[in-house]
Write an enzyme that holds these catalytic residues in place. Structure first.
Site, PDB file in Angstrom:
ATOM      1  N   HIS A  71       0.839  -1.201   0.000  1.00 11.02           N
ATOM      2  CA  HIS A  71       0.000   0.000   0.000  1.00 11.02           C
ATOM      3  C   HIS A  71       0.873   1.251   0.000  1.00 11.02           C
ATOM      4  CE1 HIS A  71      -2.876   2.785   2.393  1.00 11.02           C
ATOM      5  NE2 HIS A  71      -3.106   2.913   1.116  1.00 11.02           N
ATOM      6  N   GLU A  74       2.206   1.900  -3.426  1.00  5.72           N
ATOM      7  CA  GLU A  74       1.159   2.519  -4.252  1.00  5.72           C
ATOM      8  C   GLU A  74       1.182   4.040  -4.084  1.00  5.72           C
ATOM      9  OE1 GLU A  74      -2.922   4.005  -3.220  1.00  5.72           O
ATOM     10  OE2 GLU A  74      -2.988   1.832  -2.894  1.00  5.72           O
ATOM     11  N   HIS A  75       1.314   4.504  -2.839  1.00  3.68           N
ATOM     12  CA  HIS A  75       1.389   5.949  -2.581  1.00  3.68           C
ATOM     13  C   HIS A  75       2.640   6.556  -3.218  1.00  3.68           C
ATOM     14  CE1 HIS A  75      -1.584   6.976   0.783  1.00  3.68           C
ATOM     15  NE2 HIS A  75      -1.880   5.729   0.444  1.00  3.68           N
ATOM     16  N   GLU A 145       5.363  10.385   3.007  1.00  2.30           N
ATOM     17  CA  GLU A 145       4.245   9.533   2.596  1.00  2.30           C
ATOM     18  C   GLU A 145       3.936   8.462   3.636  1.00  2.30           C
ATOM     19  OE1 GLU A 145       1.093   9.550   0.209  1.00  2.30           O
ATOM     20  OE2 GLU A 145       2.790  10.934   0.195  1.00  2.30           O
TER      21      GLU A 145
END
EC number: 3.4.24.-
Length: 966
Positions: A71, A74-75, A145
């Protein structure tokens, strides 16, 4: 009953692709030299292009001790690439050219997607391709992030859906990846790795290098150009993705062993209410998607008609909702789930409810798998597939790219949505798995607070667990009430006439077809989409409906009860592709009908008859009152940004009531009050109607005439016309010019650490030129807002700038929710952003300004993709009373004439910090960790500003904008 399949295939390199027979788009499958599999789509009519890349790796592949890494990656891919190193330039480019971008990470996939105006597609696609070729993952961006991922997790902590999903995972095999925490947070991505000497960024790059291989990616490119040109583009841009010949990760075995079955789990939710979730591990339907065993069983167990399980529970007063079907499936495992929303009485009869559930499963076992039921399901699905409305290209691309690794090429478009092979043995196999030996029961209720002994570690959900046996469930079945559980009857609403009417009128805008003292009918024939569908809206304007908190609540219960009374009948229509809804509107209630036109009128007449013959059944009133009470009580648990938005509406809207007052009113109301209220509610009514689609003029007029005959002109009329003075409209508070207004409030959920700000700038009453200027500001400032406040300053995962339209009064809203900073600080950062934007606008070149104007024009000229979209636009014009059906053309004309200096003058006058005609409102909602800041923030308010201490008193003291609905 089946729909024909002629002309329903498209050429593909690997055979034919099944497509809707009304679909004019062209499709082509190609495989690049690096083994990237691609579906090309050519749609000459589109004004948006899109792409979606599905990577066959997800959170199940997270390394041990780095939960959430997939995840997090993905960011990170959104940030920058070697070819486009400017941070956030991808998102900025997409937004400025009329597009949107997003991504998601699931258990076994990560999907990236965007859409954009057609003339900017090439560069956007190039930027997108660089995600998978040479991304930059800088050290600085990595830490920022991680904070964004953590902020996302903080927003989910008080969400019952996230909490219960993780609890179900927690109570599974620890050696199966299903057990993992998947989203990640500061602890899993920074604190623990650092303690263990692990460098998260190095692991991130390693994960990318090991798993992001072209041969396990699937790309969909949706363009305007012909297939040959699009193919050349894709080959040029995506050939550079490395192919390391990775295999798609596999995770064999069921997540649950015998230790995890035959369990009863009691859990404490955040929200008020009780829910029962019954789950069985079953054979994945994906391996038999054309036989659709879980769809077949889900439709029967989840049916709501007479004789169904839900109908029995409803009559007993034990349930308000039931949902059944496959959930959490993969190629290797699957769960069949039945979720039941319980009343307070149902909570006390949990064992009886489970007994009835297993009794209904027993009925299905004894009845056998029915050919006619499967044929009905197949006919409905086939009609919906072949006459499906066009959706936006980005959603279409995402759906197909996620299908590509699962289904053969022929079924990429349809996936599992078209059951076509009747095989009783396959259905029976899954039915046999719905047994007491194989069950997991999750029971949520606030009544379990203080009665649990365990805590799920990631979301801190309190729960307890006990083992049950099949003999226990057999006892529940024996002691359950004796009710007559039946299979559904044949569905009379399944459409069989798909012919298109010979509509001689080709009106491009709605026309006023009929007007009486009882109603007004706007009519719009389908001149674009050519589907056998219709769209109907009817707004029953009843001045009494929202005249007080008591009236608003009684109107709400009236609508709930109408839906409740119609449910067994209308469920068949909804199952057959005919959507219907009843809801409160600004000054009454609204009926919506949309779908296949063939039998729409039958449903319409049933609804009108139920309104005409409405009576209050005390037992159903009690159930609905309880349901509505919990809905109001759960407002307390809204996210802070939702609370702030609601406070903003309370300040601005003239005819809405605080939910706390409505809740108080509700506690004193009884069935007799509603019985007395409804005749008064309906006694003075005006019906505003809109009918569009595959409907002839005389049909539309006949529908409205029928409503008048039943409600107004019967020998004993229920409704009479409104007096001229009763045509009420919602009006909007006008904020003081040159004034800043502040409203401070403690968050209603003391457990929520998040705070929120809504910074609202009120600008003008509906006018084409002003609308266009404000829309241009929003387009240009939107990405800067996200980049500065979320990406750079990391104020919060929820960060947005959007236009607002309150009954024709336009403005903009900055919305930020944060666990790291309080609303006062965030408000100061919004003002700082506005100063940065001021500098940016003053230094903007003429070419950049013209480019932004062109992009906005392209966005505004984007065609409606289906009848629903077109109807939403026209209905909004009718509801607000503006009736500017040519709005798009007029606003585009204003944009074409707009000069940069004129636009900057607009910004200087209405939006910039200390603009002379600025009207701003800051709604500050404080989470528990920022409460101490509220007093200090109040003390800092400038003497020229206004603190709103009492919303109602403030609203009374302010002038109102004139209504647009005359």
């Amino acid at each position: 009953m089946a729909v024909g399949m002629e002309n329903a295939t498209a050429s593909g390199e690997c055979g034919e692709i099944l497509k809707p027979r009304t679909d004019k788009r062209e499709y082509r499958r190609i495989v690049l030299k690096n083994s990237l599999e691609v579906l090309l789509i050519s749609d000459p009519e589109t004004d948006k292009c899109a792409a979606s890349m599905n990577v066959s790796v997800g959170s199940f592949t997270d390394p041990e001790g780095l939960e959430g890494l997939a995840h997090f990656l993905e960011h990170m891919l959104f940030y920058a690439s070697e070819k486009y190193p400017e941070e956030d330039s991808y998102s900025k480019y997409i937004t400025e050219h009329g597009g949107s971008t997003n991504a998601y990470t699931s258990s076994e996939d990560t999907n990236y997607h965007f859409d954009i105006n057609t003339d900017s597609f090439y560069e956007a696609l190039d930027r997108f391709a660089q995600f998978f070729i040479q991304p930059l993952m800088s050290t600085d961006a990595t830490m920022r992030e991680i904070k964004a991922v953590d902020s996302e997790h903080q927003n989910n902590l008080l969400s019952d859906s996230w909490r219960m999903a993780q609890l179900q995972k927690h109570l599974s095999r620890e050696d199966h990846p299903y057990h993992k925490f998947s989203t990640g947070n500061m602890d899993t991505l920074h604190v623990r790795p650092e303690e263990n000497g692990v460098d998260t960024r190095s692991e991130l790059i390693k994960f990318y290098d090991e798993h992001y291989s072209a041969n396990i990616m699937h790309l969909v490119v949706y363009g305007k150009e012909n297939l040959d040109k699009t193919q050349g583009l894709v080959e040029a841009l995506f050939q550079g993705i490395r192919n390391t010949n990775q295999g798609i990760p596999r995770f064999p075995g069921q997540p649950c062993t015998l230790d995890h079955l035959q369990v009863l789990v009691k859990a404490v939710p955040i929200m008020q209410g009780h829910e029962l979730s019954v789950s069985w591990p079953v054979t994945p339907s994906i391996s038999h998607y054309e036989e659709a065993p879980c769809r077949y069983l889900g439709d029967l167990i989840g049916h709501e008609g007479e004789g169904s399980l839900f109908h029995a529970l409803k009559i007993l007063g034990w349930a308000t909702g039931l949902y059944a079907g496959e959930a959490d499936w993969s190629m290797e495992y699957s769960f069949f789930n039945v979720s039941i929303d319980l009343t307070d009485a149902g909570h006390e009869h949990m064992q009886d409810i489970l007994g009835l559930l297993f009794e209904y499963i027993k009925v299905l076992q004894q009845s056998g798998v029915s050919q006619w039921i499967f044929d009905e399901l197949s006919a409905i699905c086939e009609a919906e597939f072949h006459y499906q409305a066009k959706i936006d290209p980005i959603s279409y691309a995402v759906d197909i790219s996620s299908n590509m690794k699962i289904y053969p090429t022929k079924h990429w478009l349809v996936g599992s949505s078209l059951p076509s092979k009747f095989n009783p043995a396959i259905v029976q196999k899954v039915l046999d798995e719905l047994s007491p030996n194989n069950v997991r029961i999750f029971w949520e209720s606030n009544k379990f607070e203080g009665q649990t002994d365990k805590v799920e570690p990631w979301y801190n959900t309190a729960y307890s667990l006990e083992k049950i046996t099949k003999f226990t469930i057999q006892e529940w079945m024996q002691s359950a009430p004796d009710v007559n559980l039946l299979l559904p009857t044949p569905n009379v609403f399944i459409p069989t006439d798909f012919s298109l009417k010979d509509l001689k009128d080709k009106d491009i805008f709605p026309v006023l077809l009929r007007k009486t003292s009882y109603s007004r009918l706007w009519y719009k024939p389908d001149t674009k989409f050519f589907k056998p569908k219709a769209y109907v809206k009817m707004d029953f304007n009843c001045p009494l409906a929202v005249s007080s908190p008591d009236a608003a609540v009684l109107s709400d219960i009236f609508v709930w009860l109408l839906v409740d009374y119609l449910n067994e009948y209308a469920y068949y229509a909804q199952a057959a592709g005919l959507d219907y809804g009843l809801s409160l509107s600004d000054n009454g209630f609204e009926l919506s009908l949309a779908g296949f036109n063939h039998k729409l009128r039958i449903l319409l007449e049933a609804v009108i008859q139920k309104i005409a013959k409405f009576e209050v059944k005390p037992d159903r009133f009690s159930v609905i009152k309880e349901t509505v009470t919990k809905a109001y009580q759960n407002n307390k648990f809204q996210q802070p940004h939702e609370q702030a938005t609601n406070y903003c509406s309370l300040v601005l809207q003239d005819q809405i009531w605080p939910w706390t007052e409505e809740l108080d009113a509700l506690s004193h109301l009884e069935a007799e009050d509603l019985a007395n209220f409804v005749p008064m509610l309906l006694s003075r009514t005006f019906v505003e109607c809109y009918i569009a689609g595959n409907v002839e003029k005389d049909e539309a007029e006949s529908m409205v005439k029928h409503i008048e005959d039943v409600l107004f002109t019967d020998s004993k009329p229920i409704c009479r016309p409104l007096f001229p003075s009763q045509f009420l409209t919602n009006r909007v508070t006008e904020l003081g010019t040159g004034m800043k207004h502040f409203y401070y409030q403690e968050g209603s959920n003391s457990s929520d650490e998040n705070s929120a700000l809504v910074h609202y700038i009120q600008v003008h009453k509906d006018e084409f030129s002003m609308n266009s200027k404000l829309q241009l500001f929003e387009l240009i400032a939107k990405q800067d807002t996200f980049h500065q406040l979320r990406t750079i300053e990391q104020l919060g995962y929820i960060t947005s700038l959007s236009l607002s339209n309150d009954s024709g009064v336009y403005g903009v809203q900055f919305i930020i929710q944060s666990s790291v900073k309080g609303p006062g600080h965030i408000d100061s950062r919004v003002e700082s952003l506005l100063k940065d934007l001021e500098s940016k606008f003053y230094n903007m070149s003429d070419e950049e300004f013209k480019s932004n104007v062109t992009n906005l024009i392209d966005m505004k000229l984007e065609k409606d993709k289906n009848l629903d979209e077109e109807s939403w636009f026209y209905w909004a014009e009718i509801q607000t009373g503006t009736l500017k059906f040519n709005r798009i053309d007029a606003e585009v004309a204003a944009l074409r004439l707009l000069k940069k200096d004129e636009w900057i003058d607009f910004f200087d006058e209405y939006i910039k910090v200390d603009a002379p005609n600025k009207k701003s409102l800051s709604i500050c909602v404080y989470g528990n960790q920022h409460l101490k800041e509220m007093r200090n923030d109040k003390d800092k308010i400038p003497s020229t500003s206004i603190e709103i201490e009492d919303i109602v008193c403030f609203r009374k003291s302010q002038p109102l904008y004139g209504s647009l609905k005359l």
